[in-house]
Write a protein that holds these residues in place. Structure first.
Motif, PDB file in Angstrom:
ATOM      1  N   ALA A 168       0.820  -1.204   0.000  1.00 12.88           N
ATOM      2  CA  ALA A 168       0.000   0.000   0.000  1.00 12.88           C
ATOM      3  C   ALA A 168       0.857   1.259   0.000  1.00 12.88           C
ATOM      4  O   ALA A 168       0.430   2.298  -0.464  1.00 12.88           O
ATOM      5  CB  ALA A 168      -0.934  -0.004   1.210  1.00 12.88           C
ATOM      6  N   GLY A 169       2.056   1.201   0.522  1.00  8.36           N
ATOM      7  CA  GLY A 169       2.960   2.338   0.487  1.00  8.36           C
ATOM      8  C   GLY A 169       3.798   2.315  -0.769  1.00  8.36           C
ATOM      9  O   GLY A 169       3.438   1.725  -1.770  1.00  8.36           O
ATOM     10  N   LEU A 170       4.941   2.982  -0.728  1.00  6.65           N
ATOM     11  CA  LEU A 170       5.777   3.035  -1.919  1.00  6.65           C
ATOM     12  C   LEU A 170       6.862   1.962  -1.942  1.00  6.65           C
ATOM     13  O   LEU A 170       7.055   1.294  -2.936  1.00  6.65           O
ATOM     14  CB  LEU A 170       6.443   4.409  -2.033  1.00  6.65           C
ATOM     15  N   ALA A 171       7.579   1.767  -0.838  1.00  5.26           N
ATOM     16  CA  ALA A 171       8.730   0.878  -0.942  1.00  5.26           C
ATOM     17  C   ALA A 171       9.354   0.625   0.409  1.00  5.26           C
ATOM     18  O   ALA A 171       8.878   1.097   1.439  1.00  5.26           O
ATOM     19  CB  ALA A 171       9.761   1.516  -1.879  1.00  5.26           C
ATOM     20  N   SER A 172      10.462  -0.137   0.383  1.00  5.70           N
ATOM     21  CA  SER A 172      11.227  -0.403   1.590  1.00  5.70           C
ATOM     22  C   SER A 172      11.907   0.882   2.072  1.00  5.70           C
ATOM     23  O   SER A 172      11.982   1.882   1.351  1.00  5.70           O
ATOM     24  CB  SER A 172      12.298  -1.450   1.299  1.00  5.70           C
ATOM     25  N   ARG A 173      12.399   0.849   3.282  1.00  7.76           N
ATOM     26  CA  ARG A 173      13.043   2.032   3.873  1.00  7.76           C
ATOM     27  C   ARG A 173      14.232   2.493   3.047  1.00  7.76           C
ATOM     28  O   ARG A 173      14.393   3.697   2.784  1.00  7.76           O
ATOM     29  CB  ARG A 173      13.483   1.710   5.307  1.00  7.76           C
ATOM     30  N   ARG A 174      15.083   1.572   2.609  1.00  8.09           N
ATOM     31  CA  ARG A 174      16.269   1.944   1.831  1.00  8.09           C
ATOM     32  C   ARG A 174      15.872   2.594   0.511  1.00  8.09           C
ATOM     33  O   ARG A 174      16.466   3.588   0.093  1.00  8.09           O
ATOM     34  CB  ARG A 174      17.140   0.715   1.574  1.00  8.09           C
ATOM     35  N   VAL A 175      14.881   2.020  -0.157  1.00  6.22           N
ATOM     36  CA  VAL A 175      14.420   2.589  -1.425  1.00  6.22           C
ATOM     37  C   VAL A 175      13.821   3.969  -1.186  1.00  6.22           C
ATOM     38  O   VAL A 175      14.067   4.914  -1.946  1.00  6.22           O
ATOM     39  CB  VAL A 175      13.404   1.656  -2.117  1.00  6.22           C
ATOM     40  N   MET A 176      13.039   4.103  -0.130  1.00  6.18           N
ATOM     41  CA  MET A 176      12.422   5.389   0.170  1.00  6.18           C
ATOM     42  C   MET A 176      13.478   6.460   0.447  1.00  6.18           C
ATOM     43  O   MET A 176      13.369   7.597  -0.039  1.00  6.18           O
ATOM     44  CB  MET A 176      11.490   5.256   1.373  1.00  6.18           C
ATOM     45  N   GLU A 177      14.485   6.134   1.231  1.00 13.74           N
ATOM     46  CA  GLU A 177      15.523   7.109   1.548  1.00 13.74           C
ATOM     47  C   GLU A 177      16.263   7.538   0.286  1.00 13.74           C
ATOM     48  O   GLU A 177      16.556   8.728   0.092  1.00 13.74           O
ATOM     49  CB  GLU A 177      16.490   6.526   2.571  1.00 13.74           C
ATOM     50  N   ARG A 178      16.591   6.574  -0.574  1.00 11.60           N
ATOM     51  CA  ARG A 178      17.274   6.902  -1.823  1.00 11.60           C
ATOM     52  C   ARG A 178      16.359   7.706  -2.747  1.00 11.60           C
ATOM     53  O   ARG A 178      16.804   8.655  -3.399  1.00 11.60           O
ATOM     54  CB  ARG A 178      17.743   5.613  -2.507  1.00 11.60           C
ATOM     55  N   MET A 179      15.090   7.338  -2.810  1.00 14.94           N
ATOM     56  CA  MET A 179      14.139   8.071  -3.637  1.00 14.94           C
ATOM     57  C   MET A 179      14.057   9.528  -3.213  1.00 14.94           C
ATOM     58  O   MET A 179      14.079  10.444  -4.042  1.00 14.94           O
ATOM     59  CB  MET A 179      12.758   7.417  -3.559  1.00 14.94           C
ATOM     60  N   MET A 180      13.985   9.788  -1.888  1.00 13.52           N
ATOM     61  CA  MET A 180      13.899  11.159  -1.399  1.00 13.52           C
ATOM     62  C   MET A 180      15.170  11.944  -1.714  1.00 13.52           C
ATOM     63  O   MET A 180      15.112  13.130  -2.054  1.00 13.52           O
ATOM     64  CB  MET A 180      13.610  11.156   0.105  1.00 13.52           C
ATOM     65  N   GLU A 181      16.306  11.276  -1.628  1.00 11.98           N
ATOM     66  CA  GLU A 181      17.575  11.932  -1.955  1.00 11.98           C
ATOM     67  C   GLU A 181      17.608  12.327  -3.425  1.00 11.98           C
ATOM     68  O   GLU A 181      17.990  13.460  -3.776  1.00 11.98           O
ATOM     69  CB  GLU A 181      18.736  10.980  -1.635  1.00 11.98           C
ATOM     70  N   LEU A 182      17.201  11.410  -4.302  1.00 12.45           N
ATOM     71  CA  LEU A 182      17.178  11.695  -5.747  1.00 12.45           C
ATOM     72  C   LEU A 182      16.184  12.802  -6.074  1.00 12.45           C
ATOM     73  O   LEU A 182      16.464  13.681  -6.899  1.00 12.45           O
ATOM     74  CB  LEU A 182      16.820  10.419  -6.513  1.00 12.45           C
ATOM     75  N   TYR A 183      15.034  12.744  -5.449  1.00  7.25           N
ATOM     76  CA  TYR A 183      14.001  13.754  -5.701  1.00  7.25           C
ATOM     77  C   TYR A 183      14.540  15.142  -5.356  1.00  7.25           C
ATOM     78  O   TYR A 183      14.416  16.098  -6.146  1.00  7.25           O
ATOM     79  CB  TYR A 183      12.772  13.425  -4.838  1.00  7.25           C
ATOM     80  N   ARG A 184      15.132  15.292  -4.169  1.00  7.50           N
ATOM     81  CA  ARG A 184      15.679  16.594  -3.752  1.00  7.50           C
ATOM     82  C   ARG A 184      16.786  17.060  -4.696  1.00  7.50           C
ATOM     83  O   ARG A 184      16.824  18.224  -5.101  1.00  7.50           O
ATOM     84  CB  ARG A 184      16.229  16.507  -2.323  1.00  7.50           C
ATOM     85  N   ARG A 185      17.671  16.131  -5.059  1.00  7.09           N
ATOM     86  CA  ARG A 185      18.831  16.504  -5.873  1.00  7.09           C
ATOM     87  C   ARG A 185      18.428  16.884  -7.297  1.00  7.09           C
ATOM     88  O   ARG A 185      18.935  17.867  -7.862  1.00  7.09           O
ATOM     89  CB  ARG A 185      19.828  15.344  -5.915  1.00  7.09           C
ATOM     90  N   GLU A 186      17.526  16.123  -7.881  1.00  8.58           N
ATOM     91  CA  GLU A 186      17.170  16.338  -9.281  1.00  8.58           C
ATOM     92  C   GLU A 186      16.112  17.416  -9.489  1.00  8.58           C
ATOM     93  O   GLU A 186      16.080  18.067 -10.537  1.00  8.58           O
ATOM     94  CB  GLU A 186      16.673  15.017  -9.887  1.00  8.58           C
ATOM     95  N   HIS A 187      15.242  17.609  -8.511  1.00  7.48           N
ATOM     96  CA  HIS A 187      14.092  18.495  -8.735  1.00  7.48           C
ATOM     97  C   HIS A 187      13.974  19.649  -7.744  1.00  7.48           C
ATOM     98  O   HIS A 187      13.227  20.593  -7.997  1.00  7.48           O
ATOM     99  CB  HIS A 187      12.795  17.675  -8.700  1.00  7.48           C
ATOM    100  N   GLY A 188      14.680  19.570  -6.614  1.00 10.53           N
ATOM    101  CA  GLY A 188      14.534  20.597  -5.595  1.00 10.53           C
ATOM    102  C   GLY A 188      15.099  21.945  -6.018  1.00 10.53           C
ATOM    103  O   GLY A 188      16.138  22.012  -6.694  1.00 10.53           O
ATOM    104  N   ARG A 189      14.403  23.011  -5.629  1.00  5.87           N
ATOM    105  CA  ARG A 189      14.850  24.372  -5.906  1.00  5.87           C
ATOM    106  C   ARG A 189      14.483  25.254  -4.717  1.00  5.87           C
ATOM    107  O   ARG A 189      13.327  25.260  -4.287  1.00  5.87           O
ATOM    108  CB  ARG A 189      14.185  24.938  -7.166  1.00  5.87           C
ATOM    109  N   GLU A 190      15.470  25.985  -4.202  1.00  5.80           N
ATOM    110  CA  GLU A 190      15.239  26.955  -3.136  1.00  5.80           C
ATOM    111  C   GLU A 190      14.495  26.350  -1.948  1.00  5.80           C
ATOM    112  O   GLU A 190      13.562  26.931  -1.399  1.00  5.80           O
ATOM    113  CB  GLU A 190      14.470  28.162  -3.689  1.00  5.80           C
ATOM    114  N   GLY A 191      14.892  25.159  -1.562  1.00  6.19           N
ATOM    115  CA  GLY A 191      14.337  24.509  -0.383  1.00  6.19           C
ATOM    116  C   GLY A 191      12.971  23.884  -0.564  1.00  6.19           C
ATOM    117  O   GLY A 191      12.344  23.463   0.411  1.00  6.19           O
TER     118      GLY A 191
END
Length: 275
Positions: free
Chosen positions: A236-259
């Motif tokens: 029902a969620g997205l993924a395992s803890r390791r996948v989630m942590e990596r996903m959040m890191e990629l999301y911030r790095r690739e798409h984040g702007r000005e916080g």
């Protein structure tokens, strides 16, 4: 021609969809900001449609945001609202004392042929397993020359989240595909309408964006409106803890702007007529 096999998405668990939305009916309107813009977009297109007859049917009415505006603008036309999630139907019924409200599945509507002059839907059909069959059901309950006006979320919806998850999944567990939910394209929506027998088809797409401080805030917002993963192929969620942590890191790095991080929603608007 659109890929018809992709338009039929058996991985969507309708029981999850019903449970998620019903459970968050009371707080839906507080968090459904993009959905409110979709309602406004539908109303703009409805005005351009010109005169139409009733009764009016809205499927996937949610808490009744669109139906309230319809009732105000067309008080002389009978209005029927339905939703798959009982909690949503109850919320809509409480807001619309002059309308008929009932639970119903858009893929199997409990109405006789040629019952309505206008059928509306906002932000619902992306949860349907077989889009051509559901559109054919819409055509069935419309009167000749009846109009079908709707909006759904298309293929670019949450593209940042889904691409980040796919990359994280490939890095952490390369043998397992991402189980994020897929959405139909504009071409597939147009083809589904054609297969359902509609004419006068008009399909367009508009990108809407929200911004969030981080990925957990985005996921909480999605959960608050019941828009959680409904795929049968994963949890029902997205993924395992390791996948989630990596996903959040990629999301911030690739798409984040000005916080902040963006979340894109492709809104596909469709208008068609039953011959």
């Amino acid at each position: 021609m659109a890929n018809l096999s992709r338009m039929k998405r058996p991985s969507i668990d309708q029981r999850r969809v019903r449970r998620h939305f019903s459970g968050h009916a009371e707080e839906y309107e507080r968090y459904a900001q993009v959905q409110k813009r979709v309602v406004a977009g539908l109303l703009e297109r409805l005005v351009c449609l010109g005169p139409f007859s009733g009764p009016i049917l809205e499927v996937g009415a949610g808490t009744g945001a669109l139906a309230r505006r319809i009732a105000e603008g067309y008080p002389h036309l009978p209005l029927v609202v339905t939703d798959l999630a009982h909690g949503m139907t109850c919320q809509a019924a409480a807001q619309l004392p002059g309308a008929s409200a009932l639970d119903a599945d858009a893929a199997c509507l409990p109405f006789v042929d040629r019952s309505f002059g206008l059928m509306l839907s906002a932000s619902m059909y992306q949860w349907i397993v077989d889009l051509p069959a559901a559109f054919a059901e819409s055509a069935r309950v419309l009167k000749p020359d009846g109009h079908f006006v709707f909006a759904l979320f298309g293929a670019r919806t949450l593209c940042e989240l889904r691409s980040s998850h796919r990359r994280a999944q490939a890095e952490i567990d390369g043998g397992r595909p991402s189980h994020t939910q897929e959405f139909p394209s504009r071409e597939e929506v147009a083809e589904a309408l054609r297969l359902a027998g509609f004419v006068g088809i008009s399909v367009e797409s508009v990108d809407e964006r929200e911004h969030h401080p981080d990925v957990p805030d985005l996921l909480r917002a999605l959960k608050k409106i019941g828009a959680q993963n409904a795929s049968r192929s994963g949890p029902a969620g997205l993924a395992s803890r390791r996948v989630m942590e990596r996903m959040m890191e990629l999301y911030r790095r690739e798409h984040g702007r000005e916080g902040m991080i963006p979340a894109t929603y492709e809104v596909i608007y469709g208008m068609a007529r039953r011959p």
